[in-house]
Design an enzyme around this catalytic site. Structure first.
Site, PDB file in Angstrom:
ATOM      1  CE  LYS A  13      -2.478  -0.940   3.625  1.00 20.24           C
ATOM      2  NZ  LYS A  13      -1.920  -2.291   3.910  1.00 20.24           N
ATOM      3  NE  ARG A  88      -4.534   2.047  11.181  1.00 18.83           N
ATOM      4  CZ  ARG A  88      -3.628   1.317  10.572  1.00 18.83           C
ATOM      5  NH1 ARG A  88      -3.909   0.079  10.224  1.00 18.83           N
ATOM      6  NH2 ARG A  88      -2.435   1.807  10.309  1.00 18.83           N
ATOM      7  NE  ARG A 127       9.032  -6.295   5.730  1.00 20.46           N
ATOM      8  CZ  ARG A 127       7.818  -5.724   5.751  1.00 20.46           C
ATOM      9  NH1 ARG A 127       7.321  -5.157   4.664  1.00 20.46           N
ATOM     10  NH2 ARG A 127       7.100  -5.711   6.851  1.00 20.46           N
ATOM     11  NE  ARG A 161      10.532  -4.599  10.668  1.00 27.08           N
ATOM     12  CZ  ARG A 161       9.746  -3.674  10.121  1.00 27.08           C
ATOM     13  NH1 ARG A 161       9.952  -2.401  10.375  1.00 27.08           N
ATOM     14  NH2 ARG A 161       8.762  -4.021   9.308  1.00 27.08           N
ATOM     15  NE  ARG A 172       1.793  -6.522  10.807  1.00 27.87           N
ATOM     16  CZ  ARG A 172       2.781  -6.227   9.981  1.00 27.87           C
ATOM     17  NH1 ARG A 172       3.915  -6.927  10.011  1.00 27.87           N
ATOM     18  NH2 ARG A 172       2.651  -5.248   9.103  1.00 27.87           N
TER      19      ARG A 172
END
Length: 215
Positions: A13, A88, A127, A161, A172
């Site tokens: 996004k 949201r 990542r 992370r 999430r």
């Protein structure tokens, strides 16, 4: 154009918002930027937001909505804007409608970036970030460093992370499906939703988005 950008974590996004805003000559308004700007400038809304954040609490909808409304009323947003990360949830979407109606304007489109859940997990869990500079980002599959575990740019250590670990990513996604995804149905009832696949190269996704927006 007045656009809301929606999609799960890992859909790209932020990247697409920057390209689309530039192509459409409208400001990119992200929730993160709103919070940082209001807090750094010491606005009343910023002070309220900081007090909740410092206490480890969620910032109430009315504070977020107030920041978004103020930003949408700035001169550079008169002819349109692209909202990224807001609304949201359905209550924020309803409040946004009320705020826009008060200014006698309305949304032109809600762009829904669609990505399979397994691809989201692969994108985020793969990542690796440089400990020296978080702007140096690599991926175990899509953007491998020349030397495993070492940043190509500065030689720093690459690490994963906590937020990018698979278990956290799936949590999430659960939050997204529960809280944010319902706004797609809310906007579909208004005939505003344009759904595109966010798979492929960045410029290919941008081209699909521009086509869906009729540009």
């Amino acid at each position: 154009m007045r656009i809301v950008l929606v999609g799960p974590p890992g859909a790209g996004k932020g990247t697409q918002a920057a390209f689309l805003a530039k192509n459409l000559s409208i400001p990119h308004i992200s929730t993160g930027d709103l919070f940082r700007a209001n807090i750094s400038q010491g606005t009343e809304l910023g002070k309220k937001a900081k007090s909740y954040m410092d206490a480890g609490q969620l910032v109430p909808d009315e504070v977020t909505i107030g920041m978004a409304k103020d930003r949408m009323e700035q001169p550079d947003a008169v002819n349109g804007f692209l909202l990224d990360g807001f609304p949201r949830n359905v209550s924020q979407a309803e409040a946004l409608d009320v705020a826009l109606q008060a200014d006698d304007v309305k949304l032109d489109a809600v762009l829904d970036l669609e990505v399979p859940e397994d691809e989201v997990v692969k994108r985020i869990a793969g990542r690796r970030i440089c400990r020296n500079d978080s702007a140096h980002v690599f991926h175990v599959e899509y953007k491998q460093p020349k030397t495993e575990g070492v940043c190509d740019v500065c030689g720093g250590e690459l690490y994963q992370r906590d937020d990018d670990q698979e278990e956290t990513v799936r949590k999430r996604l659960e939050v997204y499906h529960t809280q944010t995804e319902p706004i797609i149905g809310y906007y579909q009832a208004q005939g505003l939703v344009k759904t595109i696949s966010a798979l492929g190269k960045v410029d290919e996704v941008t081209a699909k988005a521009m086509e869906a927006l009729g540009r």
